[in-house]
Design a protein around this motif. Structure first.
Motif, mmCIF file in Angstrom:
data_model
loop_
_atom_site.group_PDB
_atom_site.id
_atom_site.type_symbol
_atom_site.label_atom_id
_atom_site.label_comp_id
_atom_site.label_asym_id
_atom_site.label_seq_id
_atom_site.Cartn_x
_atom_site.Cartn_y
_atom_site.Cartn_z
ATOM 1 N N TYR A 43 0.848 -1.192 0.000
ATOM 2 C CA TYR A 43 0.000 0.000 0.000
ATOM 3 C C TYR A 43 0.883 1.242 0.000
ATOM 4 C CZ TYR A 43 -4.313 -2.646 0.810
ATOM 5 O OH TYR A 43 -5.384 -3.493 0.675
ATOM 6 N N SER A 101 0.921 3.549 1.922
ATOM 7 C CA SER A 101 1.372 3.845 3.287
ATOM 8 C C SER A 101 2.686 3.142 3.619
ATOM 9 C CB SER A 101 0.303 3.378 4.274
ATOM 10 O OG SER A 101 0.082 1.987 4.119
ATOM 11 N N THR A 108 2.760 -0.254 3.898
ATOM 12 C CA THR A 108 2.439 -1.598 4.411
ATOM 13 C C THR A 108 2.565 -2.635 3.311
ATOM 14 O OG1 THR A 108 0.821 -0.597 5.872
ATOM 15 C CG2 THR A 108 0.661 -2.978 5.565
ATOM 16 N N ALA A 167 1.095 -5.660 2.425
ATOM 17 C CA ALA A 167 -0.084 -6.417 2.853
ATOM 18 C C ALA A 167 -0.072 -7.835 2.301
ATOM 19 C CB ALA A 167 -1.353 -5.687 2.433
ATOM 20 N N PRO A 182 -5.165 -14.012 11.498
ATOM 21 C CA PRO A 182 -5.544 -12.919 12.407
ATOM 22 C C PRO A 182 -5.810 -11.629 11.636
ATOM 23 C CG PRO A 182 -3.181 -13.304 12.498
ATOM 24 C CD PRO A 182 -3.756 -14.369 11.611
ATOM 25 N N ASN A 183 -6.362 -10.643 12.318
ATOM 26 C CA ASN A 183 -6.586 -9.346 11.678
ATOM 27 C C ASN A 183 -5.274 -8.803 11.138
ATOM 28 O OD1 ASN A 183 -9.337 -8.988 11.977
ATOM 29 N ND2 ASN A 183 -9.104 -8.363 14.119
ATOM 30 N N GLY A 184 -5.348 -8.223 9.933
ATOM 31 C CA GLY A 184 -4.155 -7.639 9.336
ATOM 32 C C GLY A 184 -3.306 -8.628 8.557
ATOM 33 N N ALA A 185 -3.762 -9.896 8.465
ATOM 34 C CA ALA A 185 -2.967 -10.921 7.787
ATOM 35 C C ALA A 185 -2.882 -10.695 6.276
ATOM 36 C CB ALA A 185 -3.558 -12.303 8.058
ATOM 37 N N GLY A 186 -3.877 -9.978 5.722
ATOM 38 C CA GLY A 186 -3.873 -9.734 4.277
ATOM 39 C C GLY A 186 -5.018 -10.411 3.538
ATOM 40 N N LYS A 187 -5.961 -10.997 4.280
ATOM 41 C CA LYS A 187 -7.054 -11.750 3.665
ATOM 42 C C LYS A 187 -7.933 -10.850 2.792
ATOM 43 C CE LYS A 187 -8.738 -12.995 7.718
ATOM 44 N NZ LYS A 187 -7.856 -12.257 8.659
ATOM 45 N N THR A 188 -8.358 -9.730 3.356
ATOM 46 C CA THR A 188 -9.238 -8.826 2.596
ATOM 47 C C THR A 188 -8.504 -8.257 1.380
ATOM 48 O OG1 THR A 188 -10.461 -8.281 4.592
ATOM 49 C CG2 THR A 188 -10.687 -6.761 2.750
ATOM 50 N N THR A 189 -7.242 -7.938 1.549
ATOM 51 C CA THR A 189 -6.458 -7.425 0.417
ATOM 52 C C THR A 189 -6.416 -8.463 -0.703
ATOM 53 O OG1 THR A 189 -5.105 -6.079 1.902
ATOM 54 C CG2 THR A 189 -4.182 -6.565 -0.272
HETATM 55 P P1 ADP Z 1 -7.156 -8.940 7.013
HETATM 56 O O1 ADP Z 1 -8.302 -8.932 6.067
HETATM 57 O O2 ADP Z 1 -6.464 -10.268 7.099
HETATM 58 O O3 ADP Z 1 -7.513 -8.413 8.365
HETATM 59 P P2 ADP Z 1 -6.120 -6.723 5.426
HETATM 60 O O4 ADP Z 1 -5.925 -7.208 4.044
HETATM 61 O O5 ADP Z 1 -7.331 -5.930 5.731
HETATM 62 O O6 ADP Z 1 -6.013 -7.977 6.441
HETATM 63 O O7 ADP Z 1 -4.869 -5.873 5.879
HETATM 64 C C1 ADP Z 1 -3.516 -6.265 5.662
HETATM 65 C C2 ADP Z 1 -2.610 -5.114 6.027
HETATM 66 O O8 ADP Z 1 -2.758 -4.062 5.079
HETATM 67 C C3 ADP Z 1 -2.893 -4.502 7.373
HETATM 68 O O9 ADP Z 1 -1.657 -4.112 7.961
HETATM 69 C C4 ADP Z 1 -3.737 -3.285 7.042
HETATM 70 O O10 ADP Z 1 -3.572 -2.280 8.013
HETATM 71 C C5 ADP Z 1 -3.158 -2.865 5.709
HETATM 72 N N1 ADP Z 1 -4.157 -2.214 4.838
HETATM 73 C C6 ADP Z 1 -5.353 -2.732 4.441
HETATM 74 N N2 ADP Z 1 -5.998 -1.880 3.613
HETATM 75 C C7 ADP Z 1 -5.194 -0.795 3.492
HETATM 76 C C8 ADP Z 1 -5.295 0.429 2.752
HETATM 77 N N3 ADP Z 1 -6.364 0.713 1.992
HETATM 78 N N4 ADP Z 1 -4.274 1.309 2.860
HETATM 79 C C9 ADP Z 1 -3.190 1.039 3.625
HETATM 80 N N5 ADP Z 1 -3.032 -0.101 4.329
HETATM 81 C C10 ADP Z 1 -4.017 -1.014 4.272
#
Ligand code: ADP
Length: 309
Positions: free
Chosen positions: A14, A16, A18, A20, A39-46
């Motif tokens: 990202y 930022s 990160t 991901a 866990p939260n932040g693992a990258g699943k949603t990404t």
């Molecule tokens: P999960 O779904 O497993 O909780 P995410 O894919 O949401 O994980 O997040 C993975 C990492 O990417 C986290 O550190 C999160 O803070 C970061 N992240 C997710 N979306 C964004 C974004 N739009 N911009 C910057 N960082 C992001």
């Protein structure tokens, strides 16, 4: 058979800074239920956001039904339905027009018989003329699923389908997912509940810190998860474990006041009955018992340390 989704060396940084996703490769088979656990932040949603075309990858590639998600976006996207995390439906629309409209967005021809079939399968038919705002939380989630299915996708993504949902609704969701799979839809769900992955999935992928640590059939992975510790509080503390008990995986804790027995819940014989008898023979009396399953965190630690991977 060619995989329905093929992910090759996918990474995402990202803006930022990160990282991901870090070099994720994975083939998803047609018709399976795959749970992405982490866990939260693992990258699943990404990961699922990239496959669904909501986020661009930094490097690597994904093909859906053989269509590259960037070069051939429309064809790839038309095969996918996404049920997002947040429950956001158009407040004043009726259920049926919400679902019809979603189908139209994908350029699919009007097909009221199909819409009826979807609404009936989700037990929404009786509510079809209700406005979304009149529905319960569980029903709203069903509308999201109906929307995602409206263009007849071959793959359905469910992002944390049961986060913040009560037990009854969670069971309903699980039943629903099984029904969809029976109709031949490939399902990818993200979760941080181990029980959910255990209940639903054919295969489980474990993610942590942007990496896919492993992908295994559920039964194999559950064998790794499936250890329990039996904690026995002793009436009188022991200095050492008596010789007669040396055949058991025992540890003394709390200054000799607690005896901990580690066993595999998948074995037909856990050894507990014999252990209790042998304890009695050794003159050791137990005041209280407690058992705990090895936690997701423990398994993660083992994975990260590279013991199981
Ligand atoms: P999960 O779904 O497993 O909780 P995410 O894919 O949401 O994980 O997040 C993975 C990492 O990417 C986290 O550190 C999160 O803070 C970061 N992240 C997710 N979306 C964004 C974004 N739009 N911009 C910057 N960082 C992001």
């Amino acid at each position: 058979m060619a995989p329905i989704i093929s992910i090759k060396s996918l990474s995402k940084n990202y803006a930022s800074g990160t990282k991901a996703l870090d070099d994720v490769s994975l083939d998803i088979e047609d018709g399976e239920i795959l749970a992405l656990l982490g866990p939260n932040g693992a990258g699943k949603t990404t990961l699922i956001s990239i496959i669904c075309g909501l986020v661009n990858q930094t490097s690597g590639s994904v093909a859906v039904g053989g269509h590259d998600i960037q070069a051939d976006y429309r064809a790839a996207r038309s095969l996918i339905g996404l049920v997002p995390q947040e429950v956001a439906v158009e407040t004043f629309e009726t259920v049926i027009s919400t679902v019809r409209f979603s189908r139209g967005l994908f350029g699919k021809r009007k097909d009221d018989a199909k819409i009826e079939e979807i609404l009936r399968a989700l037990s929404l038919w009786d509510k079809r003329n209700n406005e979304n705002r009149e529905l319960s939380g569980g029903m709203k989630r069903r509308v999201l699923i109906a929307k995602a299915l409206s263009h007849e996708p071959r793959v359905l993504f469910l992002d944390e389908p049961t986060a913040g949902v009560d037990v009854t609704l969670r069971r309903e969701m699980w039943d629903l997912v099984r029904q969809l799979r029976a109709q031949g839809v490939t399902i990818i769900l993200t979760t941080h509940y181990i029980e959910e992955a255990e209940e639903m999935a054919d295969r489980i992928g474990v993610m942590d810190k942007g990496k896919l640590l492993l992908v295994k059939n559920k039964s194999e992975l559950m064998a790794d998860f499936g250890r329990k510790h039996l904690r026995m509080e002793l009436t009188a503390p022991l200095d050492a474990i008596p010789e007669i008990l040396s055949g058991y995986a025992l540890q003394l804790e709390d200054g000799g006041r607690t005896l901990v027995y580690d066993y595999d819940i998948h074995q037909e014989r856990t050894g507990i009955t014999r252990l209790i008898a042998d304890l009695a023979d050794a003159g050791i009396s137990v005041r209280d018992l407690d058992s705990e399953k090895s936690s997701l965190e423990e398994v993660f630690l083992r994975l990260v340390d590279g013991e199981t991977a």
